[in-house]
Design an enzyme around this catalytic site. Structure first.
Site, PDB file in Angstrom:
ATOM      1  N   ASP A  46      69.166  -1.612  26.254  1.00 56.54           N
ATOM      2  CA  ASP A  46      68.099  -1.516  27.391  1.00 56.54           C
ATOM      3  C   ASP A  46      67.196  -0.278  27.379  1.00 56.54           C
ATOM      4  O   ASP A  46      67.207   0.316  28.550  1.00 56.54           O
ATOM      5  CB  ASP A  46      68.919  -1.893  28.758  1.00 56.54           C
ATOM      6  N   ASN A  74      63.636  -0.262  29.257  1.00 57.05           N
ATOM      7  CA  ASN A  74      64.665  -0.151  30.318  1.00 57.05           C
ATOM      8  C   ASN A  74      64.277  -1.253  31.542  1.00 57.05           C
ATOM      9  O   ASN A  74      63.243  -1.295  32.255  1.00 57.05           O
ATOM     10  CB  ASN A  74      64.764   1.117  31.010  1.00 57.05           C
ATOM     11  N   ARG A  82      72.019  -8.678  30.555  1.00 55.36           N
ATOM     12  CA  ARG A  82      73.067  -9.798  30.360  1.00 55.36           C
ATOM     13  C   ARG A  82      72.170 -11.059  30.227  1.00 55.36           C
ATOM     14  O   ARG A  82      72.796 -11.962  29.682  1.00 55.36           O
ATOM     15  CB  ARG A  82      73.890  -9.589  31.626  1.00 55.36           C
ATOM     16  N   ASP A  98      81.107  -4.777  28.825  1.00 59.93           N
ATOM     17  CA  ASP A  98      80.183  -3.392  29.202  1.00 59.93           C
ATOM     18  C   ASP A  98      80.566  -2.592  27.859  1.00 59.93           C
ATOM     19  O   ASP A  98      81.461  -2.229  27.292  1.00 59.93           O
ATOM     20  CB  ASP A  98      80.793  -2.985  30.238  1.00 59.93           C
ATOM     21  N   ASP A 100      80.556   0.495  27.782  1.00 55.63           N
ATOM     22  CA  ASP A 100      81.628   1.742  27.821  1.00 55.63           C
ATOM     23  C   ASP A 100      82.996   1.370  27.682  1.00 55.63           C
ATOM     24  O   ASP A 100      83.773   2.246  27.331  1.00 55.63           O
ATOM     25  CB  ASP A 100      81.408   2.225  29.304  1.00 55.63           C
ATOM     26  N   ARG A 132      90.058   5.957  34.820  1.00 56.71           N
ATOM     27  CA  ARG A 132      89.557   5.466  36.351  1.00 56.71           C
ATOM     28  C   ARG A 132      90.542   4.476  36.735  1.00 56.71           C
ATOM     29  O   ARG A 132      91.184   3.984  35.965  1.00 56.71           O
ATOM     30  CB  ARG A 132      88.182   4.867  36.056  1.00 56.71           C
ATOM     31  N   GLU A 183      75.805  -7.482  41.673  1.00 58.22           N
ATOM     32  CA  GLU A 183      75.188  -8.723  40.950  1.00 58.22           C
ATOM     33  C   GLU A 183      76.129  -9.391  40.136  1.00 58.22           C
ATOM     34  O   GLU A 183      76.337 -10.708  40.269  1.00 58.22           O
ATOM     35  CB  GLU A 183      73.972  -8.556  40.163  1.00 58.22           C
ATOM     36  N   ASP A 184      77.136  -8.894  39.658  1.00 60.30           N
ATOM     37  CA  ASP A 184      78.257  -9.423  38.896  1.00 60.30           C
ATOM     38  C   ASP A 184      79.258 -10.168  40.062  1.00 60.30           C
ATOM     39  O   ASP A 184      79.472 -11.354  39.654  1.00 60.30           O
ATOM     40  CB  ASP A 184      79.082  -8.423  38.179  1.00 60.30           C
ATOM     41  N   SER A 221      76.692   4.151  40.949  1.00 61.21           N
ATOM     42  CA  SER A 221      75.388   4.594  41.397  1.00 61.21           C
ATOM     43  C   SER A 221      74.918   3.618  42.449  1.00 61.21           C
ATOM     44  O   SER A 221      75.173   2.581  42.847  1.00 61.21           O
ATOM     45  CB  SER A 221      74.326   4.489  40.135  1.00 61.21           C
TER      46      SER A 221
END
Length: 403
Positions: A46, A74, A82, A98, A100, A132, A183-184, A221
């Protein structure tokens, strides 16, 4: 790639500035015991500038797992990549991985086997956090088909799950690109509610949720207005798909506590008067439309009280409650009229206009470190009490037999 047999799983990887985490992410797909011939990867770069796109192309050229790479400008969020990946997927199932994060080695094999065996449309694989925290309350046991309304599954609505692609195609279900956060949750909850069931694989770690050292994880974010947008969308979805009543109230607990209530924590004490008022204004229509006594009764007292202050537009009372919570004070436990109450600020104060029922303990709660149970909770007798009951019953039977 287009000539290969239909794969079992299309792994969709949306990637933005994902190096070096992307390396381990893709390696975890290659290590899947399901086998390279039963998997495809659809990876969407992206608009990265850190070498993410170049690494994806190198991986696609060398990997035994068929991989398609799309590079685009982007889009500003995870929904766009997705959706692009979903439009290109050909597998019986899709999994949104994801960039990450990474899989446990047997993840896809176990989840596909579960979906095939149970005939369900969504499978949740156990998640473990790396650097995390991760959701944990729903991994108590493996379940072929959960009761969604009496399960903790609604408290893990991230997209990292196995979805039956036929369901997504039939519903024309995609991620809302107008939402910048949450959104997920909207996508996943609709699949939960409109699909043919949800399964849980809890006896094996399927997914490792990674906290980036640079703090750039997408869920961290976005401003508070975006959180209200997310809460509004999720509440509207629940209201559209579930009639008023107990089931709707159970589902509404999720957006009210996980999304809306997080805007009214002691952090509000440090925010400006303008932000405080704006948050109250954003919350008011949500409270007016969706706040019900049945929902309120499913919350702890401090949660219910804060939201009741918001519903009544009483910022002054809310700030008093938040100050009490910030200072670590333990509310007095009050028992009267056969009920149990926690005396947070303004309890029993006619001038405040908050009824006593707002302070009633209706679920297991806490006063400092002291556990407080609802007055009407009937606890199961302990081993000693059950032994005593058996002794008494045995004695009664013996005396009855003797006349």
């Amino acid at each position: 790639m287009n000539n290969m047999a239909v794969p079992d799983v299309s792994v969709i990887v949306g990637a933005y500035e994902a190096m070096p985490y992307l390396v381990r992410c893709l390696e975890s797909v290659e290590k899947q015991t399901l086998g390279a011939g039963r998997i495809e990867i659809v990876a969407v770069d992206d608009g990265s500038t850190d070498g993410t796109g170049e690494y994806l192309e190198k991986f696609a050229a060398e990997s035994a797992v068929p991989t398609r790479v799309v590079r685009q400008a982007n889009s500003g969020g995870p929904s766009g990549p997705r959706n692009v990946g979903l439009s290109l997927a050909r597998g019986r199932y899709v999994f949104f991985l994801d960039a990450d994060d990474y899989f446990g080695e047997e993840a896809l094999e176990r989840m596909v086997a579960m979906a095939d065996r149970a005939g369900t449309d969504v499978v949740l694989g156990k998640v473990e956090g790396v650097n995390r925290t991760a959701p944990s309350s729903m991994w108590g046991r493996t379940v072929e088909r959960v009761d969604l309304y009496n399960s903790r599954a609604i408290f893990t609505l991230s997209a990292q799950k196995l979805f039956r692609r036929d369901l997504l195609t039939r519903l024309d279900l995609t991620f809302d690109e107008g939402l910048r956060t949450g959104e997920d949750a909207l996508f996943t909850l609709e699949a939960f509610l409109r699909g043919a069931g949800v399964s849980i694989v809890a006896d094996h770690t399927c997914y490792y949720l990674v906290g980036r050292d640079d703090g750039k994880h997408v869920t961290r974010s976005g401003g508070y207005v975006l959180r209200f947008d997310s809460a509004r969308a999720l509440m509207r979805l629940i209201a559209d798909l579930v009639p008023p009543g107990v089931k709707r109230d159970k589902l509404m607990v999720r957006p009210f506590t996980i999304t809306l209530l997080q805007q009214f924590t002691p952090r509000l004490l440090k925010e400006s008067d303008d932000v405080r008022r704006h948050k109250m204004e954003l919350a008011a229509p949500l409270m007016a439309e969706h706040w019900t006594p049945g929902l309120a009764a499913r919350l702890k007292v401090n949660e219910r009280l804060r939201l009741e202050c918001v519903a009544r537009g009483r910022l002054d009372l809310l700030l008093d409650v938040l100050t009490f919570i910030r200072d670590g004070a333990a509310p007095e436990v009050v028992r009267k009229g056969g009920m149990t109450y926690l005396a947070f600020p303004h309890f029993g104060s006619p001038g405040a206009g908050v009824p006593d029922v707002t302070y009633e303990v209706t679920v297991n709660d806490w006063s400092g470190k002291r556990r407080v149970e609802p007055a009407r909770t009937i606890r199961r007798p302990g081993p000693l009490a059950r032994w005593a009951v058996r002794r008494v019953r045995g004695r009664v039977r013996a005396l009855t037999a003797r006349g």
